[in-house]
Design a protein around this motif. Structure first.
Motif, short mmCIF file in Angstrom:
data_model
loop_
_atom_site.label_atom_id
_atom_site.label_comp_id
_atom_site.label_asym_id
_atom_site.label_seq_id
_atom_site.Cartn_x
_atom_site.Cartn_y
_atom_site.Cartn_z
N ALA A 84 9.54 14.99 -28.02
CA ALA A 84 9.35 15.61 -26.71
C ALA A 84 10.34 16.75 -26.48
O ALA A 84 11.50 16.69 -26.91
CB ALA A 84 9.49 14.57 -25.61
N ASP A 85 9.86 17.78 -25.79
CA ASP A 85 10.71 18.91 -25.43
C ASP A 85 11.26 18.79 -24.01
O ASP A 85 12.39 19.14 -23.74
CB ASP A 85 9.93 20.22 -25.57
N LYS A 86 10.42 18.30 -23.11
CA LYS A 86 10.82 18.09 -21.72
C LYS A 86 10.14 16.85 -21.17
O LYS A 86 9.05 16.47 -21.64
CB LYS A 86 10.43 19.29 -20.84
N ALA A 87 10.76 16.24 -20.18
CA ALA A 87 10.15 15.13 -19.45
C ALA A 87 10.29 15.38 -17.97
O ALA A 87 11.37 15.76 -17.48
CB ALA A 87 10.81 13.80 -19.83
N TYR A 88 9.19 15.20 -17.23
CA TYR A 88 9.17 15.39 -15.79
C TYR A 88 8.94 14.03 -15.12
O TYR A 88 8.01 13.31 -15.47
CB TYR A 88 8.04 16.35 -15.40
N PHE A 89 9.80 13.71 -14.15
CA PHE A 89 9.71 12.43 -13.44
C PHE A 89 9.54 12.67 -11.95
O PHE A 89 10.39 13.29 -11.31
CB PHE A 89 10.98 11.60 -13.66
N GLY A 90 8.46 12.15 -11.40
CA GLY A 90 8.28 12.18 -9.96
C GLY A 90 9.16 11.10 -9.34
O GLY A 90 9.11 9.94 -9.73
N GLU A 91 10.00 11.50 -8.37
CA GLU A 91 10.96 10.59 -7.75
C GLU A 91 10.42 9.99 -6.45
O GLU A 91 9.45 10.49 -5.87
CB GLU A 91 12.28 11.33 -7.48
N GLU A 92 11.09 8.93 -5.98
CA GLU A 92 10.69 8.24 -4.76
C GLU A 92 10.78 9.15 -3.54
O GLU A 92 10.00 9.01 -2.60
CB GLU A 92 11.58 7.01 -4.54
N ASP A 93 11.74 10.08 -3.55
CA ASP A 93 11.97 10.92 -2.38
C ASP A 93 11.13 12.19 -2.36
O ASP A 93 11.32 13.07 -1.51
CB ASP A 93 13.46 11.29 -2.28
N GLY A 94 10.20 12.31 -3.32
CA GLY A 94 9.34 13.49 -3.37
C GLY A 94 9.86 14.60 -4.26
O GLY A 94 9.19 15.62 -4.45
N ASP A 95 11.04 14.41 -4.82
CA ASP A 95 11.61 15.39 -5.74
C ASP A 95 11.04 15.17 -7.15
O ASP A 95 10.43 14.13 -7.43
CB ASP A 95 13.14 15.24 -5.77
N ILE A 138 0.84 -1.20 0.00
CA ILE A 138 0.00 0.00 0.00
C ILE A 138 0.88 1.25 0.00
O ILE A 138 0.63 2.22 -0.72
CB ILE A 138 -0.93 0.02 1.23
N GLU A 139 1.92 1.24 0.82
CA GLU A 139 2.81 2.40 0.91
C GLU A 139 3.53 2.65 -0.40
O GLU A 139 3.69 3.80 -0.82
CB GLU A 139 3.82 2.18 2.04
N ILE A 140 3.97 1.59 -1.05
CA ILE A 140 4.66 1.72 -2.34
C ILE A 140 3.74 2.33 -3.38
O ILE A 140 4.11 3.25 -4.11
CB ILE A 140 5.20 0.36 -2.81
N MET A 141 2.50 1.84 -3.46
CA MET A 141 1.54 2.37 -4.44
C MET A 141 1.23 3.83 -4.16
O MET A 141 1.11 4.64 -5.07
CB MET A 141 0.26 1.52 -4.42
N SER A 142 1.10 4.18 -2.87
CA SER A 142 0.84 5.57 -2.50
C SER A 142 2.01 6.46 -2.90
O SER A 142 1.82 7.58 -3.37
CB SER A 142 0.59 5.66 -1.00
N GLN A 143 3.22 5.94 -2.73
CA GLN A 143 4.44 6.68 -3.10
C GLN A 143 4.48 6.95 -4.60
O GLN A 143 4.82 8.05 -5.04
CB GLN A 143 5.65 5.86 -2.66
N ILE A 144 4.12 5.95 -5.39
CA ILE A 144 4.11 6.10 -6.85
C ILE A 144 3.07 7.12 -7.28
O ILE A 144 3.34 7.99 -8.13
CB ILE A 144 3.87 4.74 -7.52
N GLU A 145 1.87 7.05 -6.69
CA GLU A 145 0.83 8.01 -7.04
C GLU A 145 1.24 9.43 -6.66
O GLU A 145 0.98 10.38 -7.40
CB GLU A 145 -0.49 7.63 -6.35
#
Length: 251
Positions: free
Chosen positions: A232-243, A13-20
């Motif tokens: 693509a011009d830019k790509a944005y990636f949500g990281e595990e640490d919230g960055d 559950i925590e992992i899925m919440s982190q990904i979302e």
């Protein structure tokens, strides 16, 4: 048994919440940093990360000033659900910006898309946009296409050409190819929004995506491939640490 099961359950559950959370952070930042103040036409892609893109665009105070162009049924519903103004690519072929997700992204921003079966319409919208922004989570970053997205390159094809195209793909070096099936909800192949079939062709790690795309595209019956090359011009990636990490094209 119960004591050992509960920690694993909550870990999932925590992992899925982190990904979302990562998806949402990337989507919001992508919109905040790139949405043109005077935008008139905006492309909205498909996929789980684009849910948050549409959500953020729906919060803009000037949302009555622009039309949103969908890439398929899901994105059409996202536009409607967020009370944005729906348009079509036939009405508005010149887009100020388009946002979409990805299945795998290389450092030069070559992308594999089409895992959600909206391939051709996604590419049509992206190709008509002045600026094309990819939004994803950290799992989609890759050093070479085909190393993480191992299901194969999605290829949209005219239905009665699938036997011929499968034969030709093996000649091009394909390791495995499958006609994508509808699963438990449908007997038979997946049908795209344009009433076509989809093949998933595994070429393993792709050394020259541009060359491979061109070779596949030349096959009679191929509508388009899921290789989005130099788009693509830019790509944005949500990281595990919230960055949120950003990759930018040098094209």
């Amino acid at each position: 048994m119960l004591r050992r099961f509960i920690p694993r359950y909550y870990s999932t559950i925590e992992i899925m919440s982190q990904i979302e959370s990562a998806k949402k952070l990337a989507a919001y930042k992508a919109v905040d940093e790139n949405f043109p103040k005077d935008a008139k036409v905006v492309g909205i892609g498909s996929g789980s990360t684009v849910i948050y893109v549409a959500e953020r665009i729906g919060q803009l105070p000037n949302k009555d000033d622009f039309k949103c162009i969908p890439t398929g049924f899901q994105s059409r519903q996202l536009i409607i659900d967020n009370k944005l103004h729906l348009g079509s690519i036939e009405q508005y072929p010149d887009l100020d910006i388009a946002f979409d997700g990805a299945d795998e992204v290389a450092p030069n921003l070559d992308v594999i898309k089409g895992g959600g079966a909206c391939l051709f319409q996604e590419k049509l919208v992206a190709s008509n946009a002045k600026k094309f922004i990819i939004v994803a989570d950290y799992r989609k970053k890759s050093q070479i296409l085909g190393s993480k997205w191992t299901q194969g390159i999605p290829i949209e094809i005219v239905p009665n050409s699938y036997t011929t195209i499968i034969r030709e793909l093996f000649k091009l070096g394909c390791k495995k190819v499958e006609l994508r099936q509808g699963g438990k909800a449908k007997a038979g192949p997946v049908i795209t929004d344009n009433n076509n079939f989809l093949l998933d062709a595994d070429f393993a790690e792709i050394e020259n995506p541009k060359e491979l795309h061109e070779k596949i595209k030349m096959l009679v019956g191929v509508v388009d491939t899921g290789l989005f090359i130099q788009m693509a011009d830019k790509a944005y990636f949500g990281e595990e640490d919230g960055d949120v990490k950003t990759w930018e094209s040098k094209k």
